[in-house]
Design a protein around this motif. Structure first.
Motif, PDB file in Angstrom:
ATOM      1  N   UNK A 150      -3.421  74.064  73.665  1.00  0.00           N
ATOM      2  CA  UNK A 150      -3.665  75.313  74.378  1.00  0.00           C
ATOM      3  C   UNK A 150      -3.828  76.461  73.405  1.00  0.00           C
ATOM      4  N   UNK A 151      -2.957  76.522  72.396  1.00  0.00           N
ATOM      5  CA  UNK A 151      -3.057  77.565  71.369  1.00  0.00           C
ATOM      6  C   UNK A 151      -4.383  77.443  70.639  1.00  0.00           C
ATOM      7  N   UNK A 152      -4.757  76.214  70.300  1.00  0.00           N
ATOM      8  CA  UNK A 152      -6.003  75.994  69.578  1.00  0.00           C
ATOM      9  C   UNK A 152      -7.218  76.460  70.354  1.00  0.00           C
ATOM     10  N   UNK A 153      -7.309  76.099  71.616  1.00  0.00           N
ATOM     11  CA  UNK A 153      -8.450  76.513  72.415  1.00  0.00           C
ATOM     12  C   UNK A 153      -8.413  78.006  72.699  1.00  0.00           C
ATOM     13  N   UNK A 154      -7.221  78.573  72.798  1.00  0.00           N
ATOM     14  CA  UNK A 154      -7.104  80.029  72.963  1.00  0.00           C
ATOM     15  C   UNK A 154      -7.606  80.761  71.730  1.00  0.00           C
ATOM     16  N   UNK A 155      -7.471  80.125  70.569  1.00  0.00           N
ATOM     17  CA  UNK A 155      -7.921  80.731  69.313  1.00  0.00           C
ATOM     18  C   UNK A 155      -9.420  80.554  69.090  1.00  0.00           C
ATOM     19  N   UNK A 156     -10.094  79.913  70.040  1.00  0.00           N
ATOM     20  CA  UNK A 156     -11.545  79.794  69.950  1.00  0.00           C
ATOM     21  C   UNK A 156     -12.059  78.434  69.554  1.00  0.00           C
ATOM     22  N   UNK A 157     -11.210  77.410  69.605  1.00  0.00           N
ATOM     23  CA  UNK A 157     -11.640  76.071  69.198  1.00  0.00           C
ATOM     24  C   UNK A 157     -12.686  75.494  70.144  1.00  0.00           C
ATOM     25  N   UNK A 158     -13.600  74.725  69.583  1.00  0.00           N
ATOM     26  CA  UNK A 158     -14.545  73.936  70.376  1.00  0.00           C
ATOM     27  C   UNK A 158     -14.094  72.484  70.453  1.00  0.00           C
ATOM     28  N   UNK A 159     -13.268  72.070  69.511  1.00  0.00           N
ATOM     29  CA  UNK A 159     -12.745  70.709  69.520  1.00  0.00           C
ATOM     30  C   UNK A 159     -11.432  70.691  68.747  1.00  0.00           C
ATOM     31  N   UNK A 160     -10.702  69.604  68.904  1.00  0.00           N
ATOM     32  CA  UNK A 160      -9.338  69.505  68.397  1.00  0.00           C
ATOM     33  C   UNK A 160      -9.107  68.051  68.043  1.00  0.00           C
ATOM     34  N   UNK A 161      -8.867  67.761  66.768  1.00  0.00           N
ATOM     35  CA  UNK A 161      -8.685  66.378  66.327  1.00  0.00           C
ATOM     36  C   UNK A 161      -7.284  66.194  65.748  1.00  0.00           C
ATOM     37  N   UNK A 162      -6.605  65.180  66.236  1.00  0.00           N
ATOM     38  CA  UNK A 162      -5.229  64.916  65.811  1.00  0.00           C
ATOM     39  C   UNK A 162      -5.218  63.944  64.634  1.00  0.00           C
ATOM     40  N   UNK A 163      -4.466  64.297  63.597  1.00  0.00           N
ATOM     41  CA  UNK A 163      -4.279  63.412  62.439  1.00  0.00           C
ATOM     42  C   UNK A 163      -3.282  62.320  62.797  1.00  0.00           C
ATOM     43  N   UNK A 164      -3.427  61.132  62.255  1.00  0.00           N
ATOM     44  CA  UNK A 164      -4.568  60.667  61.452  1.00  0.00           C
ATOM     45  C   UNK A 164      -5.760  60.335  62.356  1.00  0.00           C
ATOM     46  N   UNK A 165      -6.948  60.528  61.845  1.00  0.00           N
ATOM     47  CA  UNK A 165      -8.153  60.257  62.609  1.00  0.00           C
ATOM     48  C   UNK A 165      -9.060  59.360  61.766  1.00  0.00           C
ATOM     49  N   UNK A 166      -9.966  58.671  62.436  1.00  0.00           N
ATOM     50  CA  UNK A 166     -10.895  57.813  61.698  1.00  0.00           C
ATOM     51  C   UNK A 166     -12.070  58.643  61.213  1.00  0.00           C
TER      52      UNK A 166
END
Length: 236
Positions: A91-107
């Motif tokens: 929620x914080x990320x999208x409020x800050x203007x994010x278009x996408x959000x990737x959780x570590x670890x990721x491929x």
């Protein structure tokens, strides 16, 4: 190898992750700027950067703070990288203007797919503030009350005044206005725009809130995007 795929700015205070990201993206033909804190992100940011990939937890200025400042300057998409997958963090990320959000670890494959998908979306989108006033309604235009969406330039105006929406905000509004009276659940909206399973209800709710704010709308008595309580959103 083609080196004209676009410029991407990546930021992570973990040197190893930064080097891997740089190598991965450069192998795909992207020009990469790599920095290790949010302060450097803001120094290096300019109109030539097409995409930002920002770690959330960075020194000096956090990824969220840098993203919020970037969103005041640019419509370029922002991807946040984080070790936290909680709903509140997203929620914080999208409020800050994010278009996408990737959780570590990721491929590596997942990250490249998201990068390419975002760049495809943004390259068909022309920021409204850079467009001339819309002409009379015709082919490629959608009129809704005092709004006009130009689907060719993907821009929005109200009474001839341009409204600056991000690519994600524009696409959500266009989805609702091209399917009038259809109620879209939060999951429906996410799947329609991101083409994947929803990351959580909060992400779409934040985007709806941002769209309403830019349109001068109210959540209590909305004119444009209506709420079907317990079901989703629609335009009548």
């Amino acid at each position: 190898m083609d080196r004209n795929n676009g410029k991407i700015l990546i930021a992570d205070d973990d040197r190893e992750i930064l080097d891997v990201l740089r190598m991965l993206l450069e192998e795909e033909g992207y020009q990469v700027i790599a920095v290790q804190n949010g302060e450097e992100v803001l120094k290096q940011a300019d109109d030539s950067v097409e995409l930002y990939i920002l770690d959330v937890n960075m020194p000096l200025i956090s990824g969220f703070a840098a993203g919020a400042e970037l969103r005041k300057r640019t419509f370029a998409p922002i991807i946040f990288l984080t070790a936290y997958s909680g709903e509140s963090d997203k929620t914080i990320g999208f409020s800050a203007g994010a278009d996408d959000y990737i959780v570590k670890p990721f491929s590596n494959g997942e990250l490249l797919l998201r990068v390419k998908a975002l760049l495809r979306r943004v390259r068909t989108y022309t920021p409204a503030v850079k467009q001339p006033p819309l002409q009379e309604e015709g082919q490629g235009k959608i009129r809704y009350q005092d709004l006009v969406l130009d689907t060719d330039s993907q821009s929005v105006s109200r009474n001839g005044e341009m409204i600056g929406l991000t690519v994600t905000e524009y696409q959500i509004l266009e989805l609702l206005l091209t399917h009038r009276r259809k109620i879209f659940s939060l999951e429906n909206i996410y799947q329609s725009i991101w083409k994947e399973e929803a990351v959580g209800d909060a992400a779409i709710m934040v985007h709806i809130k941002n769209i309403r704010k830019k349109l001068g709308d109210s959540s209590r008595t909305p004119r444009y995007i209506k709420t079907a309580w317990g079901k989703g959103y629609y335009a009548d």
